[in-house]
Design a protein around this motif. Structure first.
Motif, mmCIF file in Angstrom:
data_model
loop_
_atom_site.group_PDB
_atom_site.id
_atom_site.type_symbol
_atom_site.label_atom_id
_atom_site.label_comp_id
_atom_site.label_asym_id
_atom_site.label_seq_id
_atom_site.Cartn_x
_atom_site.Cartn_y
_atom_site.Cartn_z
ATOM 1 N N LEU A 31 1.073 -1.085 -0.102
ATOM 2 C CA LEU A 31 0.047 -0.027 -0.036
ATOM 3 C C LEU A 31 0.898 1.192 0.013
ATOM 4 O O LEU A 31 0.716 2.348 -0.784
ATOM 5 N N LEU A 32 1.805 1.535 0.752
ATOM 6 C CA LEU A 32 2.808 2.313 0.733
ATOM 7 C C LEU A 32 3.466 2.767 -0.496
ATOM 8 O O LEU A 32 3.739 3.653 -1.134
ATOM 9 N N GLU A 33 3.766 1.529 -1.282
ATOM 10 C CA GLU A 33 4.224 1.675 -2.837
ATOM 11 C C GLU A 33 3.225 2.235 -3.506
ATOM 12 O O GLU A 33 3.677 3.024 -4.370
ATOM 13 N N ARG A 34 1.992 1.767 -3.528
ATOM 14 C CA ARG A 34 1.110 2.478 -4.452
ATOM 15 C C ARG A 34 0.884 4.052 -3.930
ATOM 16 O O ARG A 34 0.618 4.821 -4.953
ATOM 17 N N ILE A 35 0.739 4.231 -2.856
ATOM 18 C CA ILE A 35 0.822 5.614 -2.301
ATOM 19 C C ILE A 35 2.044 6.586 -2.853
ATOM 20 O O ILE A 35 1.731 7.583 -3.406
ATOM 21 N N THR A 36 2.993 5.895 -2.746
ATOM 22 C CA THR A 36 4.184 6.572 -3.305
ATOM 23 C C THR A 36 3.925 6.767 -4.972
ATOM 24 O O THR A 36 4.406 8.143 -5.406
ATOM 25 N N GLY A 37 3.724 5.903 -5.608
ATOM 26 C CA GLY A 37 3.238 6.028 -6.745
ATOM 27 C C GLY A 37 2.228 7.181 -7.316
ATOM 28 O O GLY A 37 2.316 7.740 -8.220
ATOM 29 N N ARG A 38 1.440 7.167 -6.427
ATOM 30 C CA ARG A 38 0.279 8.397 -6.463
ATOM 31 C C ARG A 38 0.837 9.490 -6.303
ATOM 32 O O ARG A 38 0.403 10.653 -7.156
ATOM 33 N N ASP A 162 8.786 18.377 -13.488
ATOM 34 C CA ASP A 162 8.565 18.408 -12.116
ATOM 35 C C ASP A 162 9.697 18.375 -11.371
ATOM 36 O O ASP A 162 10.757 17.526 -11.642
ATOM 37 N N SER A 163 10.081 19.339 -10.644
ATOM 38 C CA SER A 163 11.208 19.427 -9.978
ATOM 39 C C SER A 163 11.594 18.320 -8.856
ATOM 40 O O SER A 163 12.668 17.978 -8.436
ATOM 41 N N ASN A 164 10.675 17.966 -8.385
ATOM 42 C CA ASN A 164 10.507 16.726 -7.016
ATOM 43 C C ASN A 164 11.538 17.223 -6.076
ATOM 44 O O ASN A 164 12.258 16.456 -6.050
ATOM 45 N N GLU A 165 11.191 18.339 -5.247
ATOM 46 C CA GLU A 165 12.081 18.823 -4.187
ATOM 47 C C GLU A 165 12.216 17.939 -3.170
ATOM 48 O O GLU A 165 13.196 18.155 -2.255
ATOM 49 N N LEU A 166 11.164 17.079 -2.804
ATOM 50 C CA LEU A 166 11.231 16.409 -1.637
ATOM 51 C C LEU A 166 10.837 14.869 -1.995
ATOM 52 O O LEU A 166 10.124 14.464 -3.269
ATOM 53 N N PRO A 167 11.226 13.713 -1.231
ATOM 54 C CA PRO A 167 11.002 12.494 -1.561
ATOM 55 C C PRO A 167 9.496 12.361 -1.705
ATOM 56 O O PRO A 167 8.775 12.735 -0.867
ATOM 57 N N ASN A 168 8.791 11.276 -2.230
ATOM 58 C CA ASN A 168 7.465 10.820 -2.630
ATOM 59 C C ASN A 168 7.017 9.718 -1.531
ATOM 60 O O ASN A 168 5.680 9.555 -1.431
ATOM 61 N N ALA A 169 7.988 8.980 -0.900
ATOM 62 C CA ALA A 169 7.474 7.933 -0.370
ATOM 63 C C ALA A 169 7.016 8.446 1.099
ATOM 64 O O ALA A 169 7.591 9.319 1.776
ATOM 65 N N PRO A 170 5.972 7.737 1.699
ATOM 66 C CA PRO A 170 5.345 8.044 2.917
ATOM 67 C C PRO A 170 6.408 7.814 4.050
ATOM 68 O O PRO A 170 7.261 6.997 3.764
#
Length: 173
Positions: A31-38, A162-170
């Motif tokens: 679920l955490l992986e799916r949330i990271t993808g979202r 997207d500059s993606n300034e912060l990690p996406n994983a919960p």
């Protein structure tokens, strides 16, 4: 929120009883992986940053001084550097499992444009899903609502990466 000594001890006991294992039961790794993808997909559409932080229980230092989940959420907002985005448009979704608390902390760039009632309503909808045991639905709903607000107020231009300034994983604490 002033509690009696025994009330404080009971709260401390509840917070020490729950741990990361309980978090992973509620939010398993897949679920955490799916949330990271979202989160990743969301951030391709706007310049904002979304962080999710899930904590089993508060640290003792917060419990002894009777701190609220909101105080911890604000502290984690700083610790996770959600405030440190170019457009001040980071949003933290903070979950404190032991108290079933949900806090949304928005940086000043987005907070200026979104009414507090809208954040509160979003939190209510997420709370209802969590009460029903639908953690993925609640998080997905919150993500889509935060994303819609960020796309409305901070859309990426078609050729802007997207500059993606912060990690996406919960973050799980």
């Amino acid at each position: 929120m002033s509690r009696s000594f025994f009330g404080k001890l009971a709260r401390i006991w509840r917070h020490r009883w729950i741990d990361r294992t309980d978090v992973h039961r509620a939010l398993p790794p897949d679920l955490l992986e799916r949330i990271t993808g979202r989160v990743t997909a969301s951030e391709r559409r706007h310049s904002g940053e979304i962080r999710i932080c899930v904590e089993a229980g508060l640290p003792n230092s917060y419990l002894w001084r009777d701190a609220t989940p909101r105080e911890r959420a604000v502290a984690m907002f700083g610790k996770l550097r959600v405030w440190d985005t170019e457009h001040n448009n980071g949003v933290l979704i903070y979950l404190l499992l032991v108290e079933h608390a949900i806090e949304v902390v928005a940086d000043r760039g987005i907070a200026r444009r979104v009414d507090d009632r809208e954040w509160a309503a979003m939190t209510q909808r997420m709370s209802q899903a969590f009460r029903d045991g639908r953690f993925e639905d609640g998080l997905t709903l919150a993500l889509s609502e935060v994303s819609a607000l960020l796309v409305e107020h901070f859309p990426l231009a078609p050729d802007e990466p997207d500059s993606n300034e912060l990690p996406n994983a919960p973050v799980v604490i």
